[in-house]
Design a protein around this motif. Structure first.
Motif, mmCIF file in Angstrom:
data_model
loop_
_atom_site.group_PDB
_atom_site.id
_atom_site.type_symbol
_atom_site.label_atom_id
_atom_site.label_comp_id
_atom_site.label_asym_id
_atom_site.label_seq_id
_atom_site.Cartn_x
_atom_site.Cartn_y
_atom_site.Cartn_z
ATOM 1 N N VAL A 104 0.968 -1.179 0.172
ATOM 2 C CA VAL A 104 -0.259 0.096 -0.004
ATOM 3 C C VAL A 104 0.976 1.262 -0.185
ATOM 4 N N SER A 105 0.605 2.235 -0.734
ATOM 5 C CA SER A 105 1.490 3.571 -0.823
ATOM 6 C C SER A 105 0.471 4.683 -0.824
ATOM 7 N N ASP A 106 1.221 5.847 -1.123
ATOM 8 C CA ASP A 106 0.412 7.022 -1.209
ATOM 9 C C ASP A 106 0.134 7.475 -2.575
ATOM 10 N N GLY A 107 0.113 6.366 -3.358
ATOM 11 C CA GLY A 107 -0.408 6.808 -4.838
ATOM 12 C C GLY A 107 0.502 6.072 -5.938
ATOM 13 N N ALA A 108 0.164 6.035 -7.238
ATOM 14 C CA ALA A 108 0.656 5.533 -8.259
ATOM 15 C C ALA A 108 1.811 6.167 -8.991
ATOM 16 N N LYS A 109 1.778 7.727 -8.747
ATOM 17 C CA LYS A 109 2.689 8.509 -9.279
ATOM 18 C C LYS A 109 3.961 8.301 -8.443
ATOM 19 N N CYS A 110 4.219 8.177 -7.414
ATOM 20 C CA CYS A 110 5.216 8.043 -6.557
ATOM 21 C C CYS A 110 6.002 6.656 -6.819
ATOM 22 N N ASP A 111 4.904 5.523 -6.738
ATOM 23 C CA ASP A 111 5.378 4.242 -6.989
ATOM 24 C C ASP A 111 6.055 4.146 -8.347
ATOM 25 N N PHE A 243 0.942 -1.238 -11.163
ATOM 26 C CA PHE A 243 0.498 -0.266 -10.245
ATOM 27 C C PHE A 243 -1.031 0.209 -10.299
ATOM 28 N N ARG A 244 -1.761 0.493 -9.082
ATOM 29 C CA ARG A 244 -3.012 0.978 -8.870
ATOM 30 C C ARG A 244 -3.280 1.914 -8.130
ATOM 31 N N SER A 245 -4.291 2.675 -8.242
ATOM 32 C CA SER A 245 -4.397 3.864 -7.360
ATOM 33 C C SER A 245 -5.934 4.135 -7.099
ATOM 34 N N PHE A 246 -6.393 4.658 -5.842
ATOM 35 C CA PHE A 246 -7.541 4.906 -5.477
ATOM 36 C C PHE A 246 -8.134 6.345 -6.008
ATOM 37 N N SER A 247 -7.218 6.963 -6.458
ATOM 38 C CA SER A 247 -7.321 8.358 -6.923
ATOM 39 C C SER A 247 -8.669 8.742 -7.789
ATOM 40 N N LYS A 248 -8.413 7.736 -9.032
ATOM 41 C CA LYS A 248 -9.480 8.207 -9.988
ATOM 42 C C LYS A 248 -10.516 7.262 -9.775
ATOM 43 N N THR A 249 -10.604 6.019 -8.959
ATOM 44 C CA THR A 249 -11.417 5.155 -9.045
ATOM 45 C C THR A 249 -12.383 5.522 -7.976
ATOM 46 N N ALA A 250 -11.906 6.354 -6.827
ATOM 47 C CA ALA A 250 -12.728 6.498 -5.552
ATOM 48 C C ALA A 250 -12.512 8.009 -5.134
ATOM 49 N N GLY A 258 -2.735 4.381 -2.734
ATOM 50 C CA GLY A 258 -2.842 3.530 -3.734
ATOM 51 C C GLY A 258 -1.988 2.296 -3.550
ATOM 52 N N PHE A 259 -1.509 1.381 -4.451
ATOM 53 C CA PHE A 259 -0.797 0.338 -4.127
ATOM 54 C C PHE A 259 -0.017 -0.338 -5.320
ATOM 55 N N THR A 260 0.969 -1.227 -4.965
ATOM 56 C CA THR A 260 1.716 -2.029 -5.957
ATOM 57 C C THR A 260 1.796 -3.500 -5.848
ATOM 58 N N VAL A 261 1.580 -4.006 -6.865
ATOM 59 C CA VAL A 261 1.651 -5.394 -6.699
ATOM 60 C C VAL A 261 2.943 -6.036 -7.379
ATOM 61 N N LYS A 289 12.815 3.754 2.995
ATOM 62 C CA LYS A 289 12.396 5.269 2.532
ATOM 63 C C LYS A 289 11.033 5.629 2.850
ATOM 64 N N PHE A 290 10.117 4.697 3.010
ATOM 65 C CA PHE A 290 8.677 5.130 3.025
ATOM 66 C C PHE A 290 8.003 4.752 4.588
ATOM 67 N N ASN A 291 7.501 5.459 5.174
ATOM 68 C CA ASN A 291 6.629 4.960 6.315
ATOM 69 C C ASN A 291 5.106 4.764 6.440
ATOM 70 N N GLY A 292 4.638 4.785 5.396
ATOM 71 C CA GLY A 292 3.370 4.108 4.986
ATOM 72 C C GLY A 292 2.395 5.246 5.023
#
Ligand code: MLT
Length: 407
Positions: A104-111, A243-250, A258-261, A289-292
């Motif tokens: 789980v991440s803060d969005g697909a752009k970062c990932d 890579f997926r995102s809740f941005s445009k979906t929800a 968002g999240f990365t598989v 590098k990331f704290n969730g």
């Protein structure tokens, strides 16, 4: 002496959407009375769905009591969210993805921007043209390209997406190690069939290559024959990251989730050709590098998978898809060629010989409507503009009326 990363000097002056924002701000300053309608950056306008908001509030309330307060969360994200994602987005569609393969991440752009860190500096990268600028710019920053010349960076294998190939990237003639794909595509709005994705998966398996698959717009796919995940294709879990995102979906553009598989079967190779687990590398990178994502935001994202959440996001996406349809009909009536707009929130409009920045200026000056100039996505985008369906119905209808008048 503190020295700069000189790769940054190779970049174009500013990030595409910052550049557009500055031009629009200047236009507004010079035309204070203008009622600007923004169909440029793909930013949602509708509020978060009620089920999401209720869960978000609950999460905040839990943070307010010592007994339910949460500090640092689990590195890959809370299991309650990862399990819902694995079951709903993958297992229910026949894709064998488990919750521990999800980050789980803060969005697909970062990932999508950060993922390239895991690869050697001298790999060959295939990137579509036009493309979401983040894939390319982050590789420029990392020093994997030469200089920018005649609209292109050296050392990149560009896959031209043009009318003649239905804007579909073609397998390159020369060998490549890393391939960026995005479907439904940003910016052209095109979708790949199962057979088209299967050809890429076969290529990657045969060439020990890796696919970075951006599925941020999968929720817009309504055609049941189209794949929503690359893992619906046999063998993809060995050669693809999604890579997926809740941005445009929800509606999470401002909330960030968002999240990365990264499947456990996915491998990269050492210089000596020994396999290395990609999952292990990404886990190492993220835990360093990331704290969730905050607990309330993950609670809010989990609610997307509740029955009410599913109903509400379906309505949300339908609204934007109907907007896309209104835009397509207007563009058609005006006699412009276009791609996308079906199973996608983006409409890729052929400017009939106009340069994309010229077309952008024309729509801004004559209709106070903001679009995105296709040239900002690459050389092949120069004859096009991208119109986004992310706005209210009223604004989309009004923007189309204004465009009809202006043209
Ligand atoms: C776009 O308009 O291309 C997207 O909104 C950009 C993004 O998601 O970062």
């Amino acid at each position: 002496m503190i020295r700069a990363n000189e790769n940054y000097q190779k970049l174009q002056a500013s990030y595409l959407f910052s550049d557009i924002a500055q031009r629009v701000a200047l236009f507004q300053k010079n035309n204070p009375e203008a009622q600007i309608i923004r169909l440029g950056i793909g930013d949602v306008t509708k509020a978060l769905p009620p089920a999401v908001i209720a869960a978000f509030h609950e999460g905040v309330d839990e943070m307010a009591k010592d007994t339910t307060f949460k500090g640092y969360g689990p590195e890959q994200g809370y299991a309650f969210l990862r399990e819902k994602i694995a079951a709903h987005d993958y297992q229910a569609r026949g894709a064998d993805i488990s919750s521990d393969e999800i980050f789980v991440s803060d969005g697909a752009k970062c990932d999508t921007g950060n993922f390239q860190e895991l690869f050697a500096g001298d790999i060959k990268i295939a990137i579509p043209d036009p493309v979401y600028p983040v894939y390319l710019d982050t590789n420029v920053m990392a020093g994997r390209t030469g200089v920018f010349k005649e609209g292109r960076y050296q050392n990149i294998v560009y896959m031209d997406c043009v009318k003649e190939n239905n804007f579909m990237p073609q397998i390159p003639d020369e060998p490549v190690d890393l391939i960026y794909l995005c479907f439904p595509n940003n910016p052209t709005g095109t979708c790949a069939t199962r057979a088209e994705l299967a050809a890429w998966v076969d290529y990657a398996q045969e060439n020990k290559a890796l696919i970075l698959f951006d599925a941020a717009y999968e929720a817009f796919i309504r055609d049941g024959d189209l794949p929503r995940s690359i893992y619906e294709i046999d063998g993809a879990a060995r050669v693809a990251v999604e890579f997926r995102s809740f941005s445009k979906t929800a509606g999470f553009t401002g909330t960030r989730c968002g999240f990365t598989v990264v499947p456990k079967d996915c491998t990269v190779f050492s210089g000596k050709g020994e396999p290395i687990s990609l999952h292990g590398l990404w886990h190492r990178r993220q835990s360093t590098k990331f704290n969730g994502v905050s607990y309330p935001v993950q609670k809010a994202a989990e609610a997307v998978y509740s029955p009410e959440g599913q109903k509400q996001i379906t309505e949300l996406v339908s609204l934007y898809l109907e907007n896309a349809d209104i835009i397509c009909r207007t563009v058609e009536d005006l006699g412009f060629g276009y791609a996308g707009g079906k199973n996608s929130p983006y409409i890729w409009v052929d400017g009939q010989g106009r340069d994309s920045w010229e077309f952008f200026d024309l729509l801004l000056n004559r209709a106070s409507v903001v679009c995105t100039p296709g040239g900002g996505f690459g050389r092949c985008g120069k004859p096009y503009i991208r119109i986004s369906a992310f706005n209210s119905r009223q604004n989309v209808v009004q923007a189309m009326e204004r465009i009809k008048e202006a043209l």
